[in-house]
Design a protein around this motif. Structure first.
Motif, PDB file in Angstrom:
ATOM      1  N   LEU A 124      63.454  18.178  79.054  1.00 15.36           N
ATOM      2  CA  LEU A 124      62.796  19.489  79.382  1.00 15.36           C
ATOM      3  C   LEU A 124      63.128  20.545  78.333  1.00 15.36           C
ATOM      4  O   LEU A 124      62.203  21.525  77.862  1.00 15.36           O
ATOM      5  CB  LEU A 124      63.024  19.993  80.695  1.00 15.36           C
ATOM      6  CG  LEU A 124      62.574  21.085  81.283  1.00 15.36           C
ATOM      7  CD1 LEU A 124      62.508  20.854  83.042  1.00 15.36           C
ATOM      8  CD2 LEU A 124      63.435  22.172  81.193  1.00 15.36           C
ATOM      9  N   ILE A 125      64.467  20.476  78.012  1.00 20.98           N
ATOM     10  CA  ILE A 125      64.967  21.371  77.072  1.00 20.98           C
ATOM     11  C   ILE A 125      64.226  21.049  75.414  1.00 20.98           C
ATOM     12  O   ILE A 125      64.113  21.916  74.803  1.00 20.98           O
ATOM     13  CB  ILE A 125      66.443  21.387  77.019  1.00 20.98           C
ATOM     14  CG1 ILE A 125      66.978  22.067  78.362  1.00 20.98           C
ATOM     15  CG2 ILE A 125      67.030  22.398  75.633  1.00 20.98           C
ATOM     16  CD1 ILE A 125      68.582  21.760  78.637  1.00 20.98           C
TER      17      ILE A 125
ATOM     18  N   GLN B 198      61.412  25.978  82.026  1.00 18.88           N
ATOM     19  CA  GLN B 198      61.335  25.519  80.562  1.00 18.88           C
ATOM     20  C   GLN B 198      60.607  26.787  79.733  1.00 18.88           C
ATOM     21  O   GLN B 198      61.130  26.958  78.646  1.00 18.88           O
ATOM     22  CB  GLN B 198      60.389  24.255  80.877  1.00 18.88           C
ATOM     23  CG  GLN B 198      60.109  23.695  79.336  1.00 18.88           C
ATOM     24  CD  GLN B 198      59.023  22.549  79.436  1.00 18.88           C
ATOM     25  OE1 GLN B 198      58.169  22.596  80.119  1.00 18.88           O
ATOM     26  NE2 GLN B 198      59.625  21.384  78.856  1.00 18.88           N
TER      27      GLN B 198
ATOM     28  N   TRP C  50      66.335  26.364  87.999  1.00 19.73           N
ATOM     29  CA  TRP C  50      65.066  26.072  88.277  1.00 19.73           C
ATOM     30  C   TRP C  50      64.727  25.425  89.704  1.00 19.73           C
ATOM     31  O   TRP C  50      63.585  25.363  89.997  1.00 19.73           O
ATOM     32  CB  TRP C  50      65.208  24.630  87.081  1.00 19.73           C
ATOM     33  CG  TRP C  50      66.016  23.619  87.386  1.00 19.73           C
ATOM     34  CD1 TRP C  50      67.174  23.041  86.790  1.00 19.73           C
ATOM     35  CD2 TRP C  50      65.880  22.518  88.403  1.00 19.73           C
ATOM     36  NE1 TRP C  50      67.964  22.157  87.318  1.00 19.73           N
ATOM     37  CE2 TRP C  50      66.977  21.668  88.111  1.00 19.73           C
ATOM     38  CE3 TRP C  50      65.072  21.915  89.163  1.00 19.73           C
ATOM     39  CZ2 TRP C  50      67.250  20.602  89.195  1.00 19.73           C
ATOM     40  CZ3 TRP C  50      65.026  20.845  89.908  1.00 19.73           C
ATOM     41  CH2 TRP C  50      66.585  20.140  89.855  1.00 19.73           C
TER      42      TRP C  50
ATOM     43  N   ALA D 259      61.077  22.065  74.851  1.00 18.39           N
ATOM     44  CA  ALA D 259      60.763  23.471  74.890  1.00 18.39           C
ATOM     45  C   ALA D 259      61.542  23.885  73.086  1.00 18.39           C
ATOM     46  O   ALA D 259      61.574  25.091  72.728  1.00 18.39           O
ATOM     47  CB  ALA D 259      61.771  24.563  75.628  1.00 18.39           C
TER      48      ALA D 259
ATOM     49  N   ARG E  59      60.518  23.864  87.510  1.00 17.07           N
ATOM     50  CA  ARG E  59      61.030  23.163  86.384  1.00 17.07           C
ATOM     51  C   ARG E  59      60.056  23.877  85.298  1.00 17.07           C
ATOM     52  O   ARG E  59      60.570  24.191  84.276  1.00 17.07           O
ATOM     53  CB  ARG E  59      60.865  21.631  86.410  1.00 17.07           C
ATOM     54  CG  ARG E  59      61.604  21.045  87.280  1.00 17.07           C
ATOM     55  CD  ARG E  59      61.300  19.664  87.700  1.00 17.07           C
ATOM     56  NE  ARG E  59      61.886  19.288  88.768  1.00 17.07           N
ATOM     57  CZ  ARG E  59      62.107  17.897  89.106  1.00 17.07           C
ATOM     58  NH1 ARG E  59      62.018  17.043  88.307  1.00 17.07           N
ATOM     59  NH2 ARG E  59      62.845  17.851  90.343  1.00 17.07           N
ATOM     60  N   GLN E  60      58.741  23.959  85.492  1.00 16.24           N
ATOM     61  CA  GLN E  60      58.056  24.217  84.259  1.00 16.24           C
ATOM     62  C   GLN E  60      58.093  25.749  83.708  1.00 16.24           C
ATOM     63  O   GLN E  60      58.461  26.032  82.903  1.00 16.24           O
ATOM     64  CB  GLN E  60      56.462  24.202  84.786  1.00 16.24           C
ATOM     65  CG  GLN E  60      56.038  23.003  85.344  1.00 16.24           C
ATOM     66  CD  GLN E  60      55.264  21.844  84.289  1.00 16.24           C
ATOM     67  OE1 GLN E  60      55.250  22.484  83.392  1.00 16.24           O
ATOM     68  NE2 GLN E  60      55.225  20.918  84.755  1.00 16.24           N
TER      69      GLN E  60
END
Ligand code: V47
Ligand code: SF4
Length: 391
Positions: free
Chosen positions: A356-357, A315, A306, A360, A311-312
């Motif tokens: 973040l995980i 993800q 990442w 998703a 980060r986005q």
């Protein structure tokens, strides 16, 4: 939500392109796809098509599990005798006053900063400094191991290893044994770039070639060590070069089974000799992750890094074959920020990574270097607002 066999079968059956349909059938039936299949996917397949197939494979292998580990990096020096065109980080040995070089004590002090933290791995990688030789690094490994024996020592790419072994006039086998005895446990995946000489000669002609890179990993595997593999994509390589790269890794993995994870690294173009080369689109990046998941059938894991991808996008990659995110790194890893990654402070606290995980709709699992589960975060919910605020 798990993608059902019926669902993926209907996507494949309804594809108008016959060749893509046949490749899809192979994947559903757990058959290996060929070099030509790989190239065809890059040339013809849409993101929704390869994405659905890659997600199917990912969920068959891991369900929703998405691994991360807590590690930190040590970069002994950014002074380098090589001159890779894509590198924004190194300072040529001729201009060594512009770079940094750390002593063993400096590096031990970095390790000591993590004394009371639950990190499980240190990743040691840097430029190739002619004065930092094999025995210097063996002393470093011994010192870290003596201070903190529970830390998994992952370090050195074949670029660094090839140079230090040649300089010390030892064979790869002898050199790897010296480092293993000093505490080295795994090799990271760096230095692979693109193996094919048509590209390698243009972007990093003077460092270890494909055969040398693969041989060092093979010897490490033979000694019982594990390693990772990377591919630097999205610059001047053609689709065939990408598939050639993955094919060479797939063949070695068939022989040794020693690779843990495949890490595609997106080329970033800031402040290097390839700044004129445009970066790839997000669609192309996701297609690459998906096709990597389909091609690398004997690799358990596909990892997104990442700090380089953002980060986005990291993800998003969790829906396109990726099941592994590189870790909670709390130091300033300069190689990526210097190449234009938008991640100015490449550190992400565990709760942010877990959130973040979870956003998703995946299941965060903390692992050690060898993918032993340390903690399953399925039933832990952090406050998303707090996690986002500290982003
Ligand atoms: O080999 C250098 C890449 C790699 C740029 O094994 C660049 O767990 C993009 O291999 N744009 C080193 N990439 C980093 C690496 C790595 C990272 C994280 C985890 C692991 C692991 C390995 O960084 C180099 C090169 O391919 N790199 N410059 C650039 N401008
Ligand atoms: Fe040196 Fe590695 Fe940069 Fe190449 S990528 S110039 S080997 S630090």
């Amino acid at each position: 939500m798990k993608q059902t066999h019926k669902h993926i079968q209907s996507i494949v059956s309804n594809t108008s392109n016959k060749q893509l349909q046949l490749i899809g059938e192979k994947i559903i039936n757990n058959q290996r796809i060929s070099f030509d299949d790989g190239v065809l996917l890059f040339e013809k397949a849409s993101l929704p098509y390869v994405g659905a197939l890659a997600n199917f494979v990912r969920e068959q292998k891991h369900g929703d599990k998405t691994y991360f580990n807590r590690n930190f990096h040590i970069e002994p020096t950014n002074i380098c005798v090589f001159n890779c065109k894509f590198c924004s980080y190194s300072r040529l040995y001729a201009h060594k006053e512009e770079g940094w070089e750390l002593s063993i004590d400096d590096m031990l002090n970095i390790v000591k900063k993590y004394d009371n933290q639950p990190v499980t791995e240190v990743h040691i990688v840097g430029g190739v400094h002619p004065k930092m030789n094999l025995y210097f690094f063996a002393d470093l490994l011994n010192a870290i191991h003596a201070h903190r024996p529970d830390l998994h020592l992952k370090g050195f790419t074949p670029v660094e290893l090839d140079y230090m072994f040649r300089k010390a006039k030892v064979s790869v086998e002898e050199g790897m044994k010296i480092l293993k005895d000093a505490g080295l446990q795994s090799l990271p995946g760096g230095g692979a770039e693109i193996f094919h000489p048509e590209i390698r000669q243009q972007i990093c002609e003077d460092k270890v070639d494909a055969e040398g890179w693969l041989h060092i990993h093979k010897v490490a595997h033979t000694l019982g060590m594990h390693s990772n593999a990377t591919m630097l994509f999205g610059h001047i390589e053609k689709y065939g070069h990408r598939v050639d790269h993955m094919e060479k890794l797939r063949q070695l993995q068939d022989e040794t089974g020693g690779f843990n994870t495949f890490i595609p690294l997106k080329f970033r173009n800031k402040d290097n000799d390839m700044s004129h080369v445009a970066e790839t689109s997000i669609v192309e990046d996701m297609r690459l992750y998906a096709i990597a998941r389909l091609y690398m059938d004997n690799f358990s894991h596909i990892k997104a890094y990442w700090p380089m991808l953002g980060r986005q996008n990291a993800q998003l990659s969790l829906s396109f074959g990726v099941n592994d995110l590189d870790g909670t790194i709390d130091d300033t890893t300069k190689i990526y920020s210097m190449a234009g990654s938008e991640e100015q402070t490449p550190s992400m606290r565990t709760e942010q990574l877990v959130t973040l995980i979870q956003q998703a709709k995946r299941q965060p699992v903390e692992r050690d270097t060898l993918y032993n589960v340390i903690k399953d975060y399925s039933n832990i919910a952090y406050n998303e607002t707090i996690a986002a605020l500290s982003n």
